[in-house]
Design a protein around this motif. Structure first.
Motif: not given
Length: 255
Positions: A66-77, A120-136
């Motif tokens: 559940t919490t991973a899904e919440i995090m992914l939705k926040c990143l997608l938004d 880093w403290v308070g944030g970071g940097m990442l790349t959303l991979l293709p499966p993230a966009h079609c997960y839901f």
């Protein structure tokens, strides 16, 4: 009176010895910090792996917790449409998850949703991979396939006996079951910290009740900090509480 050559030489050697001792002290402190950080990162990876590997496969598709899904939705938004490489602040996530972003993001790495993670403290940097966009979308398809499979299996049953129908995998993720499971693990794995973990569990249960009754998330910074202190020694408890709170939040949102 000017110092003699011997006195100057002795003074120089003493100064060099002092500088060497100071460098050795700094090096030892640096090694200790690096070792502590490595232990913490290993504990985070281990806990994330235990959650990821325990998630159910539905019609061949792994459903995230559940919490991973919440995090992914926040990143997608948050992700701009023109790029998948994003720099983010922890503030884009719900407050109750901001204290555990390291584990949550590591889970998304292991689920194959993100890559190139720098934190880093308070944030970071990442790349959303293709499966993230079609997960839901893929999750919904998998749930529909399972429903169709269940209907077909039910239609072929001739001897009903004591068969119990229902979403067994879903029920195991309920709040009550999660609480009981954590309480059992405290008795089995708590060791010398068993009593302290029991006290923390009571505070967590009270927080869950508040979330469910008010459908709001009370601020519990002291509780979250105390839980965070146990990530290395009791990662199973830390991660279990994260999943429990995430389930309670999702239940509140769904209600």
């Amino acid at each position: 009176m000017p110092k003699s050559p011997l006195e100057r030489q002795i003074e120089k050697q003493m100064q060099q010895a002092k500088q060497l001792a100071e460098r050795q002290r700094r090096d030892e402190q640096k090694r200790a910090r690096e070792e502590q950080q490595a232990q913490r990162e290993a504990a985070i990876r281990e806990r994330a792996a235990s959650v990821v590997s325990g998630q159910p496969l539905v019609a061949g598709f792994r459903i995230m917790d559940t919490t991973a899904e919440i995090m992914l939705k926040c990143l997608l938004d948050y992700c701009p449409s023109e790029t998948n490489r994003i720099t983010f602040s922890d503030e884009i996530f719900p407050e109750e998850l901001q204290w555990s972003t390291s584990i949550e993001l590591e889970k998304l790495v292991q689920y194959g949703m993100i890559g190139g993670l720098l934190s880093w403290v308070g944030g970071g940097m990442l790349t959303l991979l293709p499966p993230a966009h079609c997960y839901f979308e893929e999750k919904n398809k998998a749930l529909l396939r399972r429903e169709e499979q269940n209907k077909m299996a039910t239609g072929n049953i001739t001897n009903y006996g004591n068969i119990v129908f229902g979403n067994v995998s879903g029920s195991t993720l309920s709040v009550d079951n999660s609480i009981k499971q954590l309480e059992r693990e405290i008795e089995e794995k708590g060791g010398e910290d068993k009593e302290l973990l029991r006290e923390l569990m009571e505070e967590v249960k009270e927080l869950v009740e508040n979330i469910e009754s008010s459908r709001t998330i009370p601020k519990q910074k002291k509780l979250f900090q105390r839980l965070n202190d146990h990530v290395v020694r009791h990662g199973w408890f830390y991660g279990g509480v994260i999943q429990l709170l995430g389930t309670a939040v999702m239940n509140g949102l769904g209600g």
